[in-house]
Structure formats: structure tokens, C-alpha cells
Design a protein around this motif. Structure first.
Motif, PDB file in Angstrom:
ATOM      1  N   ILE A 247      -6.471 -12.823   4.798  1.00  0.00           N
ATOM      2  CA  ILE A 247      -6.658 -12.767   3.318  1.00  0.00           C
ATOM      3  C   ILE A 247      -5.475 -12.910   2.710  1.00  0.00           C
ATOM      4  N   LEU A 248      -4.467 -12.627   3.011  1.00  0.00           N
ATOM      5  CA  LEU A 248      -3.190 -13.011   2.195  1.00  0.00           C
ATOM      6  C   LEU A 248      -2.759 -14.297   2.254  1.00  0.00           C
ATOM      7  N   LYS A 249      -3.270 -14.886   3.360  1.00  0.00           N
ATOM      8  CA  LYS A 249      -2.804 -16.431   3.320  1.00  0.00           C
ATOM      9  C   LYS A 249      -3.849 -17.183   2.251  1.00  0.00           C
ATOM     10  N   MET A 250      -4.593 -16.645   1.838  1.00  0.00           N
ATOM     11  CA  MET A 250      -5.580 -17.360   0.800  1.00  0.00           C
ATOM     12  C   MET A 250      -4.776 -17.055  -0.500  1.00  0.00           C
ATOM     13  N   THR A 251      -3.844 -16.119  -0.771  1.00  0.00           N
ATOM     14  CA  THR A 251      -3.428 -16.163  -1.979  1.00  0.00           C
ATOM     15  C   THR A 251      -2.326 -16.946  -2.271  1.00  0.00           C
ATOM     16  N   LYS A 252      -1.990 -16.789  -3.594  1.00  0.00           N
ATOM     17  CA  LYS A 252      -1.026 -17.653  -4.397  1.00  0.00           C
ATOM     18  C   LYS A 252       0.368 -17.144  -3.544  1.00  0.00           C
ATOM     19  N   SER A 253       1.424 -17.931  -3.685  1.00  0.00           N
ATOM     20  CA  SER A 253       2.689 -17.719  -3.042  1.00  0.00           C
ATOM     21  C   SER A 253       3.198 -16.429  -3.894  1.00  0.00           C
ATOM     22  N   ASN A 254       3.156 -16.361  -5.298  1.00  0.00           N
ATOM     23  CA  ASN A 254       3.663 -15.294  -5.947  1.00  0.00           C
ATOM     24  C   ASN A 254       3.020 -14.041  -6.129  1.00  0.00           C
ATOM     25  N   CYS A 255       1.615 -13.958  -5.361  1.00  0.00           N
ATOM     26  CA  CYS A 255       0.686 -12.676  -5.281  1.00  0.00           C
ATOM     27  C   CYS A 255       1.481 -11.675  -4.895  1.00  0.00           C
ATOM     28  N   ILE A 256       1.368 -10.561  -5.363  1.00  0.00           N
ATOM     29  CA  ILE A 256       2.010  -9.129  -4.673  1.00  0.00           C
ATOM     30  C   ILE A 256       0.703  -8.293  -4.400  1.00  0.00           C
ATOM     31  N   VAL A 257       1.034  -7.427  -3.382  1.00  0.00           N
ATOM     32  CA  VAL A 257      -0.004  -6.336  -3.012  1.00  0.00           C
ATOM     33  C   VAL A 257       0.722  -5.162  -3.546  1.00  0.00           C
ATOM     34  N   LEU A 258      -0.137  -4.224  -4.065  1.00  0.00           N
ATOM     35  CA  LEU A 258       0.410  -2.936  -4.587  1.00  0.00           C
ATOM     36  C   LEU A 258      -0.751  -1.764  -4.032  1.00  0.00           C
ATOM     37  N   HIS A 259      -0.285  -0.744  -3.633  1.00  0.00           N
ATOM     38  CA  HIS A 259      -0.833   0.493  -3.248  1.00  0.00           C
ATOM     39  C   HIS A 259      -0.324   1.858  -3.907  1.00  0.00           C
ATOM     40  N   PRO A 260      -0.866   2.719  -4.283  1.00  0.00           N
ATOM     41  CA  PRO A 260      -0.039   4.022  -4.978  1.00  0.00           C
ATOM     42  C   PRO A 260      -0.018   4.744  -3.803  1.00  0.00           C
ATOM     43  N   LEU A 261      -0.705   4.767  -2.721  1.00  0.00           N
ATOM     44  CA  LEU A 261      -0.458   5.403  -1.511  1.00  0.00           C
ATOM     45  C   LEU A 261      -0.656   6.966  -1.865  1.00  0.00           C
ATOM     46  N   PRO A 262      -1.600   7.564  -0.969  1.00  0.00           N
ATOM     47  CA  PRO A 262      -1.580   7.350   0.371  1.00  0.00           C
ATOM     48  C   PRO A 262      -2.799   6.440   0.818  1.00  0.00           C
ATOM     49  N   ARG A 263      -2.528   5.946   1.910  1.00  0.00           N
ATOM     50  CA  ARG A 263      -3.430   4.706   2.407  1.00  0.00           C
ATOM     51  C   ARG A 263      -4.082   5.282   3.480  1.00  0.00           C
ATOM     52  N   ASN A 264      -5.419   4.613   3.601  1.00  0.00           N
ATOM     53  CA  ASN A 264      -6.393   4.982   4.717  1.00  0.00           C
ATOM     54  C   ASN A 264      -6.740   3.751   5.399  1.00  0.00           C
ATOM     55  N   GLU A 265      -7.777   3.509   5.822  1.00  0.00           N
ATOM     56  CA  GLU A 265      -8.190   1.942   6.523  1.00  0.00           C
ATOM     57  C   GLU A 265      -7.966   0.848   5.889  1.00  0.00           C
ATOM     58  N   GLU A 266      -8.134   0.896   4.550  1.00  0.00           N
ATOM     59  CA  GLU A 266      -8.274  -0.293   3.731  1.00  0.00           C
ATOM     60  C   GLU A 266      -6.917  -1.230   3.625  1.00  0.00           C
ATOM     61  N   LEU A 267      -5.882  -0.596   4.196  1.00  0.00           N
ATOM     62  CA  LEU A 267      -4.500  -1.167   4.375  1.00  0.00           C
ATOM     63  C   LEU A 267      -3.733  -0.886   5.597  1.00  0.00           C
ATOM     64  N   PRO A 268      -4.301  -1.670   6.648  1.00  0.00           N
ATOM     65  CA  PRO A 268      -3.838  -1.495   7.898  1.00  0.00           C
ATOM     66  C   PRO A 268      -2.221  -1.807   7.914  1.00  0.00           C
TER      67      PRO A 268
END
Ligand code: NCD
Length: 316
Positions: A247-268
């Protein structure tokens, strides 16, 4: 600024002040909290918010008292009112996390001069998280993003609510895509806000190419299972909301991923090494932004520090 309960209370210049103070404080030793005691009162679980506040207090030369409800006199029947009355007597500021959305307003009513900072209130708001999210976003999108995809439990995620409120103050034209199950769509006060303020948004049920190919930020959140009533959790989380490197390959080069954490299965963990993933940096920024908020709340002079931003430019 004497307290921080919700984003609505912040002016654009307050936001600017917090952002520039956070940049400044990161590289300076300031002991604004020398001889000050802060009370940390967490009535819901926390790792990052409580620890980063604690670190921020120590770094600013202050001390803290960590109040633990399960070993306190509340177990002997002491009321919440008496508990707050006691803690505000011993502390110069109270940092409070609580499941009840109205509790901070009640405290302000009874103890109006007490310095209070919200550390996350029920499924309502989490203003300090939004400020550290904004600080992180600004580093990669200095003129603010044009499009953000929020994924997960939009209904209950207080971090999503506060971040949308905050971003709306600084750039009202951002387009939001809420990728969530039907049952976890925007609702209540949050839905009212986005509709009343003509926020540009759409709701989608899968994390797919149509929306992610041109987005600047993907903001992941976990299913807030502790807030789900009468719902079968397994039917809510589905694999169309799990992030992966394809999925991340399909995003723009300057796209960033954030997560406030804690994570579960949504963010391996397989995506952790992807350079677009900035959630550990986001977590670190929590200390600087919380130092800035404490510094401002405790400083006599709340004038914006005149800092010439260089690489970490702040545009307001
Ligand atoms: C969030 C919270 O407590 O709202 N975590 C945090 O403060 N870093 C997110 C969550 O619990 O899912």
C-alpha cells in the motif's frame, strides 16, 4: 495560557507559540519548572502520554507526583472532588486523563485558578497529542498537508478529533478521508463539528488506491475496543484497513504515516523500517511539545519566542 482542556481554547498565535517553543526547547536547557510540582492523574491506561509528560517535567527541572487511583484513598471511598482538592494543594499543576468528557469542566468550576492540562478525555479530545501530531506533520509538510487519510476507529479516536479541530484552525481547506467501518464513522460532537464547519471530508470503508495515491499523511489508529458497547470487535477490524508496504508503494514520495500508538493489527511491524513511517519520531516529539506546553503554562510572559525557523520551518 493557564490551562489546556480542548483545542477550541487555542488561538492561532497560541498554536504558533507552542510549535516554536517546542523547536526552541529541544536544543536548550530551560528550567522553567524549577521548584514546581506537577500531579499526574491517570484514570485510564497510558504509556506514552504519562511517560512523556513525566520526562518533560524532569527535563524542565520540575518534580512530579504520580497519583495511582487503585492504591489511593479512592479505594476507601474518597470522592473525586476531595481527591482533586488534595492533589491541587500539593501540586502546581494537574495533568489529568479521565473517561468522563465533562470532568475537566467540573474541576475548573470548583478550582478555577488551578493549572490543568488534559491528557485525553474519554472518546472526546486529546489536545496535547494533536499538538505533537501537528509538530510532526509540519516538519514534512511545511505549508500543511492538502489531504489526510485517517484510518480506524474514527468515532472513538480522541486523537483524530483533536487533530481535525487543530488543523481546521490553521488550514481550513484540507481534504480528509475517514477510512473506517460503518459503525465507527464520525458521530456526536465530532460529526457536528465537521458538518457545521464545512470540513471537506468523505467516508470510505477500505484503504485503497483511490484515496491514498495523492494523500500527504496517513494517520492510523487502533480499534478502541474498550469503548465498544454491543459490538463484536472481530467484525469491525478487517484486513482492508491494515497497512502494508505494498500500500505504501502506491503513495507519493513525501507521504508520511503517523499513529498515536499503541498499535494493534492495523500497523504491522513489517512497515516500521519504511522511511515514510514517522510514528516513532512522532512519539519522541511528544516530549518536546509537552515541554513547550508546560513552559508556556508556567512562564509569566507568554509572548511568542522570536525564533527564526530554519530547516524545521513553521508557517502560520
Ligand atoms: C492514544 C490515546 O490514549 O488516545 N494514545 C496516546 O495517547 N498516545 C490513542 C489510543 O489509545 O488508541
Amino acid at each position: 495560557m493557564n490551562r489546556l482542556l480542548r483545542i477550541e481554547e487555542l488561538s492561532v498565535s497560541d498554536i504558533q507559540n507552542i510549535m516554536s517553543t517546542a523547536l526552541f526547547i529541544k536544543n536548550k536547557h530551560q528550567y522553567t519548572l524549577h521548584n514546581k510540582v506537577c500531579g499526574l492523574l491517570f484514570f485510564e491506561p497510558s504509556t506514552r502520554t504519562s511517560s512523556s509528560f513525566e520526562a518533560a517535567i524532569y527535563k524542565l527541572g520540575g518534580q512530579c507526583i504520580k497519583f495511582t487511583p487503585s492504591t489511593s484513598s479512592m479505594k476507601k471511598g474518597e470522592s473525586f472532588y476531595d481527591t482533586i482538592c488534595t492533589m491541587k494543594t500539593y501540586c502546581d499543576a494537574l495533568i489529568i486523563r479521565h473517561p468522563d468528557k465533562c470532568i475537566l469542566d467540573d474541576i475548573v468550576k470548583y478550582f478555577p485558578s488551578t493549572k490543568i492540562i488534559s491528557a485525553g478525555i474519554g472518546d472526546g479530545e486529546h489536545p496535547t497529542q494533536a499538538l505533537l501530531d501537528l509538530y510532526t506533520i509540519q516538519k514534512y509538510h511545511t505549508r500543511y498537508p492538502d489531504k489526510i487519510v485517517f484510518v480506524g476507529d474514527v468515532k472513538h479516536s480522541r486523537t483524530i478529533h483533536s487533530l481535525v479541530y487543530l488543523l481546521h484552525k490553521v488550514k481550513s481547506t484540507i481534504k480528509y478521508v475517514f477510512v473506517c467501518p460503518l459503525q465507527l464513522q464520525p458521530s456526536g460532537e465530532f460529526e457536528e463539528f465537521i458538518n457545521m464547519n464545512n470540513v471537506n471530508y468523505c467516508i470510505w470503508h477500505t484503504l485503497d488506491n483511490i484515496h491514498i495515491k495523492d494523500c500527504d499523511v496517513i494517520y492510523m489508529t487502533r480499534m478502541q475496543k474498550e469503548r465498544h458497547i454491543n459490538q463484536n470487535d472481530n467484525t469491525l477490524m478487517n484486513n482492508v484497513m491494515i497497512l502494508n508496504n505494498d500500500i505504501l508503494k502506491m503513495t507519493k514520495s513525501n507521504c508520511i504515516v503517523l499513529h498515536p500508538l499503541p498499535r494493534n493489527e492495523e500497523l504491522p511491524r513489517e512497515v516500521d523500517m519504511n522511511p515514510k513511517c514517522k510514528y516513532f519520531e512522532q512519539m519522541e516529539n511528544g516530549v518536546y511539545v509537552r515541554m513547550a506546553i508546560l513552559d508556556i503554562i508556567f512562564s509569566e510572559n507568554t509572548e511568542t519566542k522570536n525564533i527564526i525557523q530554519t530547516s524545521n520551518t513553521i508557517i502560520m
